[in-house]
Design an enzyme around this catalytic site. Sequence first.
Site, short mmCIF file in Angstrom:
data_model
loop_
_atom_site.label_atom_id
_atom_site.label_comp_id
_atom_site.label_asym_id
_atom_site.label_seq_id
_atom_site.Cartn_x
_atom_site.Cartn_y
_atom_site.Cartn_z
N HIS A 5 -42.07 3.05 -2.88
CA HIS A 5 -41.55 1.68 -2.92
C HIS A 5 -42.69 0.69 -3.14
O HIS A 5 -42.56 -0.26 -3.92
CB HIS A 5 -40.83 1.39 -1.61
CG HIS A 5 -40.02 0.13 -1.64
ND1 HIS A 5 -38.78 0.06 -2.24
CD2 HIS A 5 -40.28 -1.11 -1.15
CE1 HIS A 5 -38.31 -1.16 -2.12
NE2 HIS A 5 -39.20 -1.89 -1.47
N CYS A 38 -38.44 -7.52 -1.13
CA CYS A 38 -37.04 -7.34 -1.54
C CYS A 38 -36.10 -7.08 -0.37
O CYS A 38 -34.89 -6.97 -0.57
CB CYS A 38 -36.90 -6.20 -2.54
SG CYS A 38 -37.24 -4.56 -1.87
N CYS A 59 -39.24 -4.47 3.77
CA CYS A 59 -40.10 -4.85 2.64
C CYS A 59 -40.14 -6.37 2.53
O CYS A 59 -39.10 -7.03 2.46
CB CYS A 59 -39.57 -4.23 1.35
SG CYS A 59 -40.48 -4.77 -0.12
N ASP A 73 0.85 -1.19 0.00
CA ASP A 73 0.00 0.00 0.00
C ASP A 73 0.89 1.24 0.00
O ASP A 73 1.70 1.43 0.91
CB ASP A 73 -0.90 -0.02 1.25
CG ASP A 73 -1.95 1.08 1.23
OD1 ASP A 73 -2.01 1.84 0.24
OD2 ASP A 73 -2.70 1.19 2.21
N HIS A 104 -43.45 -2.01 -6.54
CA HIS A 104 -43.75 -3.44 -6.56
C HIS A 104 -45.09 -3.72 -7.24
O HIS A 104 -45.26 -4.73 -7.91
CB HIS A 104 -43.74 -4.00 -5.14
CG HIS A 104 -42.38 -4.19 -4.58
ND1 HIS A 104 -41.43 -4.98 -5.18
CD2 HIS A 104 -41.78 -3.67 -3.47
CE1 HIS A 104 -40.31 -4.95 -4.47
NE2 HIS A 104 -40.49 -4.16 -3.44
N ASP A 112 -3.10 2.56 -5.73
CA ASP A 112 -2.00 2.50 -4.76
C ASP A 112 -1.95 1.22 -3.93
O ASP A 112 -1.18 1.13 -2.98
CB ASP A 112 -2.08 3.70 -3.82
CG ASP A 112 -3.37 3.72 -3.00
OD1 ASP A 112 -4.38 3.17 -3.48
OD2 ASP A 112 -3.37 4.31 -1.91
N GLU A 113 -2.76 0.21 -4.27
CA GLU A 113 -2.76 -1.04 -3.51
C GLU A 113 -2.67 -2.23 -4.45
O GLU A 113 -3.22 -2.21 -5.55
CB GLU A 113 -4.03 -1.17 -2.66
CG GLU A 113 -4.09 -0.27 -1.46
CD GLU A 113 -5.29 -0.60 -0.58
OE1 GLU A 113 -5.36 -1.75 -0.09
OE2 GLU A 113 -6.15 0.26 -0.41
#
Length: 654
Positions: A590, A575, A572, A110, A594, A201-202
């Site tokens: 929501h 889901c 829910c 790293d 459905h 960077d890793e």
Amino acid sequence: MSSAAGTPSDCGGHRPWQSYHTAYTNAKAGMEGVDREKVQKVIYEMSKGSKYFENEQKKEAITKLKIEHLRAQCAKLTDNDISHFQKVAEKKILELEASRDLSKIWLHTDMDAFYAAVETLENPSLKGKPLAVGSMSMIATASYEARKFGVRAAMPGFIGCKLCPDLVFVRPNFGRYTHYSGLARKVFQRYDPNFFATSLDEAYLDITEVCSERGITGEEVASELRDAVHQETGLTCSAGVAPNRMIAKVCSDINKPNGQFILPNDRDAVTTFVSTLPIRKIGGIGKVTEQMLHQVLGISTCQEMLQKGAFLCALFSEGSTDFFLSVGLGLGGTETPEHRLRKSMSCERTFSATNDSHLLFEKLDNLAENLADDMQKECLKGRTLTLKLKTAAFEVRTRAATAQNYISSKEDILIYAKKLLKAEMPLSLRLMGLRMSHFSGEKDDSTSPTQKTLDRFFHSSDINSNTNGTNGASCIDVSGGHNDCNDATTKDECSIHDAEKDVSIDQQPSHEENSSVAEGASSVNYDNEAASSSWKVTQTEKFDELGDLTSSKACASSSKPGQHFWVDGYICSLCGFELPPCFEEERQEHSDFHLAEMLQQEEAVDSTARLSKERLAERPCSTSTPTPKKKLKSSKEGKHIPIDSFFLKCNKNS
């Protein structure tokens, strides 16, 4: 900290700064001695009343409900239940222990404060100063001098200035960072040609073969590699060596900056190492998961995962439980991950909130150019373009368009990106991103159309009807009843996937399912390959939050038929999406989603069933002399004649 630390007492109102558990953490290297309470108070005072603060409150409301739900489930467990799940946990632990592999030597490297280090290398006058790469709206990386004050990545710059008045800002230069990353990767290839990078960077390297061939230890390889990186780039990096990747990543963080830590390939050494290791140090356990485990089960260290194994089995899904127990045993990946074809490519930028349309389209132009350059470097072409937007209120929206042909040029990308953005205007944004997916099978694939023709579609319908019955046919509405392409382009050119009505006229299953969702909402990641419906609610969140961990109820598909209701008042039933009762508008949207989904699926199945039957009935007559074509009657109402009606007439005529 109280049992409900970090969670609001209700869905609104300000709380004492002591309980405001926001983005701050001192788990980052270089921040061990920071006064956490002081930083927490500054963040609270400078953010309360803002849109960011309101969004954090929503997220904390969700977290509180999760914690309360888990506590309620835990309280219901009887002695017999605990005894049963203890046996289950012990069996899992034995199975996991049997899979332990100590034959590999993994190295995780790293780069130290990479962006800041590159800027300091390019401008030596910045050396020793508290440096932040980013802007007043967001910090991308902070130098170790700045981290001593509590400044860190993903923190707004104005809060960083409050914590450290002498903080110096430098604008990011990603071209420069990519250059230095390429230099470092040339060094990595010397030790493992198949190394894989997780960011600029890793990287993870399997150094087993190098150690064996050269007769050297992992410690010697780490020292040699770090010296080579410094000679090649002028930058420092830290390294960790361990029997698996999970522990190697933890080890690389221990002696930062410019240090290394070696864990021997010995079972006792590994188990001793993880026994007192804080769970937040493990990749995959973020702020929310840490709160849930600590406040519900009192788990703070990896060893306590094993001690509370029975409760983990009782409260969490099987996949989450296996992960937690593996962490407690110090197990991680040892095999080199198989090379997989890239599923998507993206780029995004954060900026100060603005509603200036000219500026927003200018930023969109820059994103399209960056995405096109990246795709052309890898000779990739894609069909589905997704636009990601984060509003000034921290609401995240995603909109997608599917092109008829594979595209990769900036000009083609902008055609769809501009139309997607125009459809959302006016609005104030603080982040914008573009993602291309649904790549062609071959990198040098020509720009031949991939949209299926009608005869190919009906041929596939016949095959499906023979193998799976009428329910096996593709659920496609070919009657023109559902189409959201009008604002984007013609039906033949693309299909627009609205986040709340993800309907496509493309016969091929979509590789991207997107939804508009406030960041405060709990998120679930669905595997694109496993998606069986063209309608899915998919929210995206960082992997380190582990998505939705609790119960099998949360894993239910949004395409599952049945009555919709809220389990425990906030989950829910279809889901697993979680919304508190106080989010009335969101809950109604929501539920409407459905309902629309169910109606669309029923219509698609009925339409496909009728079509398959009519095609089967038509086959015996296919060898007869074709009758002259009849002219279709024009509709005074301006509606198209459904295609199934056309075949019905043909059948009667024959």
